[in-house]
Design a protein around this motif. Structure first.
Motif, PDB file in Angstrom:
ATOM      1  N   GLN A 122       0.823  -1.203   0.000  1.00  0.00           N
ATOM      2  CA  GLN A 122       0.000   0.000   0.000  1.00  0.00           C
ATOM      3  C   GLN A 122       0.865   1.265   0.000  1.00  0.00           C
ATOM      4  O   GLN A 122       2.029   1.232   0.401  1.00  0.00           O
ATOM      5  CB  GLN A 122      -0.909   0.007   1.226  1.00  0.00           C
ATOM      6  CG  GLN A 122      -1.850  -1.179   1.299  1.00  0.00           C
ATOM      7  CD  GLN A 122      -2.770  -1.253   0.108  1.00  0.00           C
ATOM      8  OE1 GLN A 122      -3.572  -0.362  -0.139  1.00  0.00           O
ATOM      9  NE2 GLN A 122      -2.648  -2.338  -0.671  1.00  0.00           N
ATOM     10  N   ARG A 127      -2.280   5.028   8.246  1.00  0.00           N
ATOM     11  CA  ARG A 127      -3.554   4.312   8.292  1.00  0.00           C
ATOM     12  C   ARG A 127      -4.161   4.430   9.689  1.00  0.00           C
ATOM     13  O   ARG A 127      -3.446   4.381  10.690  1.00  0.00           O
ATOM     14  CB  ARG A 127      -3.343   2.832   7.952  1.00  0.00           C
ATOM     15  CG  ARG A 127      -2.546   2.585   6.688  1.00  0.00           C
ATOM     16  CD  ARG A 127      -3.347   2.861   5.449  1.00  0.00           C
ATOM     17  NE  ARG A 127      -2.519   2.739   4.238  1.00  0.00           N
ATOM     18  CZ  ARG A 127      -2.964   2.925   3.015  1.00  0.00           C
ATOM     19  NH1 ARG A 127      -4.238   3.232   2.828  1.00  0.00           N
ATOM     20  NH2 ARG A 127      -2.158   2.822   1.976  1.00  0.00           N
ATOM     21  N   TYR A 464       1.987  -5.713   4.005  1.00  0.00           N
ATOM     22  CA  TYR A 464       1.576  -4.830   2.915  1.00  0.00           C
ATOM     23  C   TYR A 464       1.184  -3.419   3.360  1.00  0.00           C
ATOM     24  O   TYR A 464       1.049  -2.545   2.512  1.00  0.00           O
ATOM     25  CB  TYR A 464       0.390  -5.446   2.166  1.00  0.00           C
ATOM     26  CG  TYR A 464       0.703  -6.797   1.574  1.00  0.00           C
ATOM     27  CD1 TYR A 464       1.625  -6.923   0.531  1.00  0.00           C
ATOM     28  CD2 TYR A 464       0.101  -7.945   2.063  1.00  0.00           C
ATOM     29  CE1 TYR A 464       1.917  -8.161  -0.014  1.00  0.00           C
ATOM     30  CE2 TYR A 464       0.397  -9.196   1.522  1.00  0.00           C
ATOM     31  CZ  TYR A 464       1.303  -9.293   0.493  1.00  0.00           C
ATOM     32  OH  TYR A 464       1.605 -10.515  -0.031  1.00  0.00           O
ATOM     33  N   TYR A 466      -1.749  -2.561   4.998  1.00  0.00           N
ATOM     34  CA  TYR A 466      -3.190  -2.308   4.949  1.00  0.00           C
ATOM     35  C   TYR A 466      -3.664  -1.680   6.261  1.00  0.00           C
ATOM     36  O   TYR A 466      -3.001  -1.787   7.299  1.00  0.00           O
ATOM     37  CB  TYR A 466      -3.958  -3.610   4.721  1.00  0.00           C
ATOM     38  CG  TYR A 466      -3.941  -4.122   3.302  1.00  0.00           C
ATOM     39  CD1 TYR A 466      -4.793  -3.585   2.344  1.00  0.00           C
ATOM     40  CD2 TYR A 466      -3.088  -5.146   2.907  1.00  0.00           C
ATOM     41  CE1 TYR A 466      -4.796  -4.064   1.042  1.00  0.00           C
ATOM     42  CE2 TYR A 466      -3.079  -5.625   1.614  1.00  0.00           C
ATOM     43  CZ  TYR A 466      -3.936  -5.074   0.686  1.00  0.00           C
ATOM     44  OH  TYR A 466      -3.929  -5.544  -0.607  1.00  0.00           O
ATOM     45  N   SER A 470      -9.226  -3.777   6.699  1.00  0.00           N
ATOM     46  CA  SER A 470      -8.915  -4.400   5.401  1.00  0.00           C
ATOM     47  C   SER A 470      -7.956  -5.559   5.567  1.00  0.00           C
ATOM     48  O   SER A 470      -8.091  -6.591   4.896  1.00  0.00           O
ATOM     49  CB  SER A 470      -8.325  -3.357   4.453  1.00  0.00           C
ATOM     50  OG  SER A 470      -9.244  -2.314   4.200  1.00  0.00           O
TER      51      SER A 470
END
Length: 602
Positions: A122, A127, A464, A466, A470
């Motif tokens: 990502q 986040r 990743y 996220y 998610s």
């Protein structure tokens, strides 16, 4: 993804032997001539493409089709050439509609055929930022409360203790305590000896941890068996002791536990190579990047520091809201009941939240390191490799909000459970005890479920980047698409690592006793007991056991996170693992095919 599109054939046995196109064509031609034995063990073909396609098979026409009717009259039970052509086309059409994971195909090709999108790195943005800001706000609040209320409260208690000692021992002319004067009959010890003993014990624990990692890497399967049988024979020992002491009920329950343990061992015996292969993979990744262990020790140090600040703040609030009554002692003035449950709940959430955040920072960092080692081993093959530093930076910056989000959910449930547990203990068998017991059980189940979900979700966060929701949704979709619902329920590796921590703690305690005996015990005089050697040896064992258990728990926690990441990475990208680590890939695939051939899609 493989670019080969040659047809694949799976025999009815569990092997995955592939046949060449020439052999396949020969068998089909033999089938057209009426040889049924030639087609034994051959299943319908299927394309390697993501979308199943009907494979057209051209069989040369028989020039003697006119003789079919004559052959049927002579041999009524024998199929004609046209019958075989019709059966073959029907089988091929039927096979085209079947689901790909039911075939033993190449793992990456099976994965591509699933209704699932492979994880992608990502963009480097923060986040779940509000949860990170909320965590920093509570941290600042705890520090402020500790300074404003906690420090004065500690000073007040210290002053009271100082006055008490002055009344007993007498004051000097300047009013200071005579606490260092041995003429009063008191003995004062230096704590430097305990520090020296702790340092030597810590070094011995580090050596034992290194040996344990090496042993786990070479004899993982045997240690897994031992860890399972250990609990089984503990139940047997409890049954024997209870029977000798006349406790029939305890003896029966322990015997039942022993039989259940034996059945469990028999049921999962074939899965031990699978667990050992995962353990070997995780240990290899950790040994290549030992710097991640320093990250774990650093987070433990931060946890200890926060606990000290949190305790100071709690003492300050408790002193501020201490039970007090206004007016004369004989009056009927209302009294303050002290700190209420709401304030305690907030403090418990703060404690559990911070502990969960720091623990999950380690977990996410390990996931990132193992992921880098999996996909780009050149960047994660040294003590403080680029994979270690980059993973730590991501865990404490862009992914920190996701860590705070998931940790907050567990912290709230844990705090509620603690409040209910305290209320149940205060009830002491009164009418609400049953309801409180049921509520505590429900909260315990919710806490375990959330911790289990976070274990896998945070791996996707580390791999990743996220966001929390998610990541959890994608990793569970991955396991569902792979059909690994049963696989991730196996917890043999975690049980083995837990037993290893206990064994290392016991060994560290024995080493501590040896150090104390060789030194003469003077280092531990501050523990009291005078010249009694048993007191020194007992204190030495306790201190060394605690140090050994804590240090090994940190190390084995890193290994457990690495093993879990290896499971997710293998489900996500087996072809990358085969390309970068072929020896480990062969070991893992051999073990997984042996146990989970159909479930894994291999």
């Amino acid at each position: 993804r493989s670019t080969s599109h040659s047809p694949r054939v799976r025999p009815k046995s569990s092997s995955t032997t592939m046949e060449t196109d020439q052999d396949l064509t020969a068998k089909l031609l033999a089938a057209a001539d009426g040889d049924e034995k030639a087609t034994a063990g051959v299943e319908p073909l299927i394309s390697d493409e993501a979308e199943p396609a009907v494979i057209a098979i051209e069989v040369p026409a028989d020039d003697d089709d006119d003789d079919d009717d004559q052959q049927k009259q002579k041999h009524p039970n024998k199929k004609s050439n046209q019958d075989y052509r019709d059966d073959t086309a029907s089988d091929v059409e039927e096979s085209s509609s079947s689901i790909l994971p039911e075939f033993l195909l190449d793992p990456q090709q099976v994965f591509d055929a699933q209704d699932y999108a492979r994880g992608e790195v990502q963009p480097a943005t923060c986040r779940d930022l509000p949860f990170a800001l909320l965590w920093y706000a509570q941290l600042i609040a705890v520090i402020v409360v500790a300074i404003v209320l906690g420090v004065p409260a500690l000073s007040k208690q210290h002053a009271g203790h100082h006055t008490h000692e002055s009344d007993d021992a007498g004051d000097d002319d300047d009013g200071s305590s005579n606490s260092n004067n041995d003429d009063d009959g008191d003995t004062y010890y230096s704590y430097t000896g305990i520090l020296c003993f702790a340092l030597l014990s810590g070094l011995s624990c580090s050596v034992l941890n290194a040996l344990a990692v090496s042993i786990l890497a070479h004899y993982g399967a045997y240690l897994i068996q031992i860890s399972i049988l250990f609990s089984v024979f503990v139940s047997l020992g409890m049954a024997i002791v209870a029977a000798l002491q006349g406790s029939i009920m305890l003896a029966v329950l322990s015997a039942i536990g022993f039989l259940i343990g034996l059945c469990y061992y028999y049921a999962i015996y074939d899965r031990i190579p699978f667990a050992a292969a995962n353990l070997s993979c995780g240990l290899t990744a950790v040994r290549k990047n030992l710097g991640v262990v320093l990250v774990a020790y650093g987070c433990v140090g931060l946890t200890v520091m926060f606990c000290a600040v949190w305790t100071t703040a709690l003492m300050g609030v408790a002193d501020r809201y201490a039970p007090q009554c206004s007016g004369d002692s004989d009056s009927n003035e209302s009294c303050n009941d002290g700190m209420n449950e709401a304030i305690l709940f907030v403090f418990l959430v703060s404690l559990y939240w911070t502990e969960q955040v720091l623990s999950n920072v380690v977990h996410v960092s390990v996931a990132g390191v193992v992921g880098t080692w999996w996909f780009a081993p050149d960047e994660a093959s040294s003590f403080c490799s680029k994979g270690v530093t980059d993973s730590l930076v991501r865990a404490t910056t862009t992914s920190f909000g996701s860590i705070c989000f998931g940790s907050l959910l567990v912290a709230v449930i844990s705090a509620l459970r603690q409040i209910v547990q305290n209320a149940r203990q205060d009830n002491d068998g009164q009418g609400d005890s049953v309801l409180l017991c049921v509520a505590e059980c429900i909260l315990a189940c919710l806490e375990g479920t959330l911790q289990y979900f976070n274990k896998w979700a945070f791996i996707y966060v580390g791999l990743y980047g996220y966001d929390y929701l998610s990541a959890g949704r994608n990793v569970m979709s991955l396991f569902d698409a792979r059909g690994w619902t049963v696989i991730i329920n196996d917890d043999m590796v975690s049980n083995t690592l837990s037993l290893t921590c206990l064994v290392l703690g016991g060994l560290s305690g024995c080493v501590g006793m040896l150090i104390s005996s060789l030194q003469g015990g003077s280092w531990l005089d501050a523990l009291g007991g005078g010249d009694a050697p048993d007191t020194h040896l007992g204190g030495a064992f306790l201190i060394a056991f605690v140090l050994g258990f804590l240090t090994s728990n940190i190390m084995m926690g890193v290994v457990d996170s690495a093993v879990s990441t290896a499971i997710v990475s293998f489900a996500e990208a087996p072809s990358d693992f085969q390309r970068n680590h072929p020896a480990l890939y062969d070991e893992m695939v051999t073990a997984w095919r042996r146990v989970y051939g159909e479930e894994c899609g291999f």
